[in-house]
Design an enzyme around this catalytic site. Structure first.
Site, PDB file in Angstrom:
ATOM      1  N   CYS A  69      -1.833 -83.015  29.716  1.00 38.12           N
ATOM      2  CA  CYS A  69      -1.446 -83.946  30.786  1.00 38.12           C
ATOM      3  C   CYS A  69      -2.644 -84.781  31.245  1.00 38.12           C
ATOM      4  O   CYS A  69      -3.597 -84.250  31.811  1.00 38.12           O
ATOM      5  CB  CYS A  69      -0.876 -83.122  31.944  1.00 38.12           C
ATOM      6  SG  CYS A  69      -0.637 -84.024  33.477  1.00 38.12           S
ATOM      7  N   CYS A  72      -3.352 -84.663  34.975  1.00 37.12           N
ATOM      8  CA  CYS A  72      -3.903 -83.338  35.306  1.00 37.12           C
ATOM      9  C   CYS A  72      -5.406 -83.310  35.026  1.00 37.12           C
ATOM     10  O   CYS A  72      -6.196 -82.826  35.850  1.00 37.12           O
ATOM     11  CB  CYS A  72      -3.227 -82.243  34.490  1.00 37.12           C
ATOM     12  SG  CYS A  72      -1.460 -82.053  34.794  1.00 37.12           S
TER      13      CYS A  72
END
Length: 144
Positions: A69, A72
């Site tokens: 991600c 993230c």
């Protein structure tokens, strides 16, 4: 005198009893002798998560994330900075939803990154999407 706090060591996961007035005095774990707070989020797996959730007497802020991600990964250094700013009032932890998919499912994580704030073992707030360090701190402070 305040009742002692229970704090789970981020290194060996032992539960420590600590007088509340010693919280800000850089306490060490009674078992492994490493710092109970080192200004870094603790990586939690499915085995360690329940202990940190149930046995810490301070709030637990969890970043549910995954290595693939982009947002993230972008938020990771901000989350680490938030750990330096919020400890020892709050324990910050990261849960890799790829490595521990059962935790993502158990907490209904539908998109990442998702921050979940727990107090007294119960979820008290949730926020989805990447945030900067100051935004994380403001968000936590607004819910505690």
């Amino acid at each position: 005198m305040n009742a002692p706090l229970h704090l789970v060591c981020p290194h060996c996961h032992a539960v420590n009893r600590l007088p509340a007035e010693r919280l800000g005095q850089a306490p060490n774990c009674g078992q492994c002798h490493r710092p109970l707070f080192d200004g870094q989020p603790v990586e939690l797996d499915a085995a360690a998560f329940p202990r940190h959730l149930a046995r810490n007497d301070i709030p637990l802020l969890v970043d549910f994330w995954a290595p693939w991600c982009g947002p993230c990964r972008m938020m990771a250094p901000h989350f680490a900075e938030a750990a330096r700013l919020l400890e020892p009032r709050v324990r910050l932890a990261k849960v890799d939803t790829e490595a521990a998919p059962q935790l993502g499912a158990q907490y209904g994580i539908r998109s990442i990154p998702t921050l979940a704030l727990f107090a007294g073992g119960k979820e008290v707030a949730r926020q989805t999407g990447a945030m900067g360090a100051q935004g994380i701190v403001r968000w936590v402070d607004s819910h505690l």
